[in-house]
Design a protein around this motif. Structure first.
Motif, PDB file in Angstrom:
ATOM      1  N   PRO A 555       0.825  -1.214   0.000  1.00 50.18           N
ATOM      2  CA  PRO A 555       0.000   0.000   0.000  1.00 50.18           C
ATOM      3  C   PRO A 555       0.860   1.266   0.000  1.00 50.18           C
ATOM      4  N   ASN A 556       0.296   2.337  -0.500  1.00 52.66           N
ATOM      5  CA  ASN A 556       0.984   3.627  -0.530  1.00 52.66           C
ATOM      6  C   ASN A 556       0.746   4.343   0.794  1.00 52.66           C
ATOM      7  N   ILE A 557       1.522   3.938   1.796  1.00 48.48           N
ATOM      8  CA  ILE A 557       1.383   4.488   3.144  1.00 48.48           C
ATOM      9  C   ILE A 557       2.742   5.021   3.587  1.00 48.48           C
ATOM     10  N   ALA A 558       2.741   6.168   4.190  1.00 47.58           N
ATOM     11  CA  ALA A 558       3.988   6.729   4.722  1.00 47.58           C
ATOM     12  C   ALA A 558       4.576   5.772   5.753  1.00 47.58           C
ATOM     13  N   GLY A 559       5.852   5.418   5.602  1.00 46.68           N
ATOM     14  CA  GLY A 559       6.522   4.523   6.539  1.00 46.68           C
ATOM     15  C   GLY A 559       6.410   3.058   6.182  1.00 46.68           C
ATOM     16  N   ILE A 560       5.861   2.743   4.997  1.00 48.27           N
ATOM     17  CA  ILE A 560       5.646   1.348   4.631  1.00 48.27           C
ATOM     18  C   ILE A 560       6.963   0.584   4.498  1.00 48.27           C
ATOM     19  N   ASN A 645      -8.588   3.713   8.301  1.00 52.17           N
ATOM     20  CA  ASN A 645      -7.565   3.924   7.279  1.00 52.17           C
ATOM     21  C   ASN A 645      -6.216   4.192   7.941  1.00 52.17           C
ATOM     22  N   VAL A 646      -5.175   3.490   7.487  1.00 54.07           N
ATOM     23  CA  VAL A 646      -3.835   3.707   8.027  1.00 54.07           C
ATOM     24  C   VAL A 646      -3.256   4.971   7.404  1.00 54.07           C
ATOM     25  N   VAL A 647      -2.869   5.918   8.238  1.00 56.02           N
ATOM     26  CA  VAL A 647      -2.327   7.197   7.777  1.00 56.02           C
ATOM     27  C   VAL A 647      -0.814   7.136   7.677  1.00 56.02           C
ATOM     28  N   GLU A 648      -0.179   6.540   8.696  1.00 60.28           N
ATOM     29  CA  GLU A 648       1.291   6.529   8.732  1.00 60.28           C
ATOM     30  C   GLU A 648       1.773   5.409   9.642  1.00 60.28           C
ATOM     31  N   LEU A 650       4.897   4.441  11.993  1.00 63.66           N
ATOM     32  CA  LEU A 650       6.059   4.972  12.695  1.00 63.66           C
ATOM     33  C   LEU A 650       6.890   3.813  13.235  1.00 63.66           C
ATOM     34  N   PRO A 651       8.110   4.053  13.697  1.00 62.68           N
ATOM     35  CA  PRO A 651       8.968   2.958  14.182  1.00 62.68           C
ATOM     36  C   PRO A 651       8.374   2.168  15.335  1.00 62.68           C
ATOM     37  N   ASP A 652       7.461   2.767  16.097  1.00 63.42           N
ATOM     38  CA  ASP A 652       6.901   2.060  17.247  1.00 63.42           C
ATOM     39  C   ASP A 652       5.379   2.128  17.318  1.00 63.42           C
ATOM     40  N   SER A 653       4.746   2.586  16.232  1.00 63.48           N
ATOM     41  CA  SER A 653       3.289   2.742  16.280  1.00 63.48           C
ATOM     42  C   SER A 653       2.711   2.880  14.873  1.00 63.48           C
ATOM     43  N   VAL A 654       1.375   2.839  14.839  1.00 62.07           N
ATOM     44  CA  VAL A 654       0.651   3.030  13.583  1.00 62.07           C
ATOM     45  C   VAL A 654      -0.422   4.082  13.824  1.00 62.07           C
ATOM     46  N   VAL A 655      -0.501   5.059  12.944  1.00 61.37           N
ATOM     47  CA  VAL A 655      -1.481   6.127  13.052  1.00 61.37           C
ATOM     48  C   VAL A 655      -2.638   5.807  12.109  1.00 61.37           C
ATOM     49  N   ILE A 656      -3.858   5.802  12.653  1.00 58.89           N
ATOM     50  CA  ILE A 656      -5.023   5.490  11.826  1.00 58.89           C
ATOM     51  C   ILE A 656      -6.107   6.538  12.001  1.00 58.89           C
ATOM     52  N   ASP A 657      -6.956   6.653  10.991  1.00 61.01           N
ATOM     53  CA  ASP A 657      -8.205   7.397  11.103  1.00 61.01           C
ATOM     54  C   ASP A 657      -9.309   6.361  11.202  1.00 61.01           C
ATOM     55  N   LYS A 658      -9.980   6.316  12.355  1.00 57.84           N
ATOM     56  CA  LYS A 658     -10.992   5.295  12.614  1.00 57.84           C
ATOM     57  C   LYS A 658     -12.379   5.912  12.642  1.00 57.84           C
ATOM     58  N   ASN A 659     -13.302   5.250  11.978  1.00 51.29           N
ATOM     59  CA  ASN A 659     -14.698   5.665  12.047  1.00 51.29           C
ATOM     60  C   ASN A 659     -15.272   5.174  13.372  1.00 51.29           C
TER      61      ASN A 659
END
Length: 752
Positions: A555-560, A645-648, A650-659
């Motif tokens: 996927p085209n995700i920052a940090g992939i 949706n996965v936004v980014e 990171l080295p120790d986490s994942v940032v998501i936008d959740k409904n």
């Protein structure tokens, strides 16, 4: 006395079953020769040559529009008789047209075979019986009162008629649609129709009738207090309809004609859903299901009425992984259930009307000869029912008798061809056997090609091996190329989790097939070999077939590309990746994502969270398969972020936008199926959007968002005109399941 404790114990054991007394079976010959399996048995006045029963796999869309069994159905069942099965059973045949609108399509068409319409259908049943008898096998016709609440509710739109049931019950597919209570008059008609259909079956040479009284179909609904809550009338006693039906059949067919009955010892809804039975609206009405004691009393009364033989399991549509145990369930899962009924008969000295013991048929993933033989030797049952294993290999019985168990093609429990295909409009097929239900189209013997060719097959996964095997039988010279040091392709990593043991067994089968192919001087296996354009051009092949599979999507995700990110394939190929990791995020809630989550949680004891972009998990999987996985993921505390949706990364986490809207569906809803995509549910609640940004801790991120076709080599070969014939098969056309891969490979190879 029996109690419901066993149901709760089994329910718990079906999670990590490998730690709870169930073993991982293999195609071995430890108990060969299988003297119990191949000993005769008498059902009423009919002798069956062995203890193998072909279970009912619905013969949906296997009949002419009149309902007459067509050549597809006749060839399909005859092939299993030829394969050595002692007793065959058809799929369910409704006798309720005009009463249960879910079994009849507009214009009075139906996707079921019929035995109740006119004399024009009887010739098909006669031909079927004669064809089966030619191989010294017997066949029973499975009759059903109808589907009731588990029928297709489209009848409301297409015929302006409500589905029906024993009482006012919610429809399984769309609970907002009620199923109306059938009148006593309508039920009287059904009883009479059972009798007439049975008499017609006997007249056609069919060897017995088989009543479909389990899984929550209409006969079950009428004979289980979970569904039959009638307070008035002739059928308010939930045993009455079943007993009167059997009495009517016995009166019409005489004393010596076999009657078989299929039922569940329990719906097991309370043990499955426990506190949810009080909180989920569509389950609330079903709390007072038949207890084990009540079922045994009912069975005793059915014997008195005239039933000669039973097969027994657990569950219904609302916990569908029980009556249709998928790949993730243990083999021999219901032997304990058949043992309860067998012991009940023995302890109470219950004999049939013919004065003989009442046989009990065991069901539940028994497609391994040693497992089946051991069950008979341990007196757990009297006969062994095989359904999907006989779709996978019609010669199962003959091969077991000869001790050729390693050549038995194993079922992989995927339900893709045998169930999901006909749910979506097709007819029963098989993922690992492309001839299943096409026996009238493809001969068992592969015909020799008119001209021998030198063929290269690239990729030794299921498609490549299938293709190479057929080509070899066609008389061609075949080179099979594989980049890895082993055959089986990505199935090797797919078989790593214990719940995927049947995939592992299938890889063992494929490996054995390739070893056998190597005995042919026209076949050469090239392992550890990357077949590129240059190599294939040097080979001067007449034909090249690419079976190069698929590749995990990125996927085209920052940090992939961070170091803490792996694909699901990489993880399964090297589980050590998880060492010193505690919090794992899986991006993608499809089959591979959820099955990997199960593996990580139950086998490795890790904390897992699934992030899924859509509303549903395992949306493309069969209801039974997704149900078992999701039920136990929830019990294990695996968190799910659906419509997220996965936004980014990171080295120790994942940032998501959740409904986080309250309208977001429960991702762990296993008591209601996902409707086929071409079916619109106008009553479905509208999903609103309220996004919240969350940061989820993650030591490791696993990407499981699907695959894309790996067709680059095929494109290069076509572009450079490397051979006179270049073909593409399997996942390198369109990524799918084993089912489509083997089918395309088989069909293409038969034309070369």
């Amino acid at each position: 006395m029996y109690n419901e404790k066993i149901l709760y114990e089994l329910e718990q054991n079906f999670a990590n079953w490998w730690d709870n007394g169930f073993v991982e079976p293999k195609m071995t010959t430890k108990l060969y020769p299988y003297k119990q399996l191949f000993s005769p048995i008498k059902i009423n006045n009919t002798t069956i040559k062995n203890r193998i029963v072909m279970g009912p796999m619905g013969n949906i869309n296997m009949a002419e529009e009149t309902g007459r069994p067509n050549q597809m159905m006749i060839s399909y069942l005859s092939e299993r008789a030829k394969g050595g099965v002692g007793l065959l059973t058809t799929g369910l045949i409704p006798i309720s047209h005009g009463i249960d609108s879910t079994v009849t399509e507009p214009a009075k068409l139906t996707y079921f075979p019929r035995i109740d319409r006119t004399r024009t259908v009887l010739s098909g049943w006669r031909e079927l019986a004669q064809s089966v008898h030619a191989y010294d096998s017997k066949i029973f016709v499975q009759l059903t009162a109808g589907l009731g609440r588990v029928g297709n509710p489209q009848c409301l739109l297409t015929q302006h008629k409500l589905p029906v049931s024993a009482s006012w019950n919610p429809n399984f597919y769309i609970p907002q649609i009620p199923c109306k209570r059938l009148s006593d008059r309508a039920l009287n008609k059904l009883v009479k129709r059972f009798g007439q259909a049975s008499a017609d079956a006997k007249a056609c040479g069919i060897d017995g009738v088989y009543l479909h009284g389990h899984e929550g179909y209409l006969l079950e609904q009428l004979t289980n207090p979970a569904f039959n809550r009638r307070k008035l009338g002739k059928y308010r006693n939930w045993q009455t309809f079943g007993i009167k039906t059997v009495q009517e059949i016995r009166q019409r067919v005489g004393a010596k004609y076999p009657i078989m009955y299929r039922l569940d010892l329990s719906l097991a809804l309370n043990s499955t859903y426990q506190e949810k039975m009080e909180s989920v609206k569509s389950l609330k009405k079903f709390r007072h299901e038949r207890t084990i004691e009540q079922t045994l009393d009912y069975i005793k009364n059915l014997v008195s009425a005239g039933v000669d033989i039973f097969d027994v399991d657990l569950g219904c549509y609302d916990n569908w992984w029980l009556p249709h145990p998928p790949s993730s369930m243990p083999s021999g899962c219901f032997l304990q259930i058949s043992k309860i009924v067998k012991d009940f008969f023995a302890d109470n000295h219950i004999l049939s009307n013919a004065g003989v013991p009442v046989p009990v048929v065991a069901v539940g993933k028994l497609g391994y000869p040693d497992l089946a033989e051991q069950a008979l030797r341990d007196n757990m049952c009297d006969m062994i029912m095989l359904a999907r294993p006989l779709l996978a290999d019609a010669e199962w019985a003959n091969k077991a008798y000869r001790g050729e168990t390693k050549s038995i093609r194993p079922c992989i429990g995927c339900h893709e061809g045998c169930i999901k295909e006909f749910v979506e409009g097709g007819h029963p097929q098989c993922a690992v056997n492309p001839r299943t239900a096409f026996e009238d189209v493809f001969t068992q013997e592969i015909p020799l090609a008119p001209k021998q060719k030198h063929v290269a097959v690239v990729g030794a996964g299921p498609a490549g091996i299938m293709c190479a095997k057929v080509l070899l039988e066609r008389g061609h010279i075949v080179d099979l190329f594989e980049t890895m040091p082993y055959v089986g392709g990505t199935l090797n990593c797919a078989g790593v989790p214990k719940i995927k043991y049947e995939i592992k067994n299938y890889v063992t089968y494929l490996t054995t097939q390739v070893k056998n192919m190597q005995k042919n001087k026209n076949f050469t296996l090239h392992l550890n070999t990357k077949a590129d354009v240059t190599l294939l051009k040097q080979g001067k092949y007449d034909t090249i077939v690419t079976a190069t599979g698929s590749i995990i999507k990125q996927p085209n995700i920052a940090g992939i590309k961070n170091k803490n990110v792996v694909t699901v394939t990489q993880l399964l190929n090297n589980p050590k990746i998880t060492q010193n990791k505690q919090h794992i995020i899986i991006i993608g809630g499809g089959d591979s994502g959820c099955e990997t989550a199960y593996y990580l949680k139950y086998e490795l004891g890790l904390d897992v969270e699934i992030v899924e972009l859509t509303a549903n998990l395992m949306a493309q999987s069969c209801t039974a398969n997704r149900g078992h996985i999701l039920h136990y993921l929830q019990k294990a505390g695996v968190r799910v972020d659906n419509l997220s949706n996965v936004v980014e990364i990171l080295p120790d986490s994942v940032v998501i936008d959740k409904n986080v809207s309250k309208t977001v569906p429960d991702p762990y809803n296993t008591w209601q199926p996902i409707l086929p995509e071409n079916i619109n549910n106008p009553l479905a609640p509208k999903i609103k959007t309220r996004l919240q940004r969350l940061t989820l801790p993650a030591d490791l991120v696993v990407v499981a968002i699907g695959t894309r076709a790996n067709n680059e080599l095929y494109s290069q070969l076509i572009e450079q005109n490397i051979a006179p014939e270049v073909y593409n098969v399997g996942d390198s056309i369109t990524p799918s399941k084993v089912w489509s891969a083997t089918k395309s490979a088989y069909r293409r190879a038969r034309t070369i």
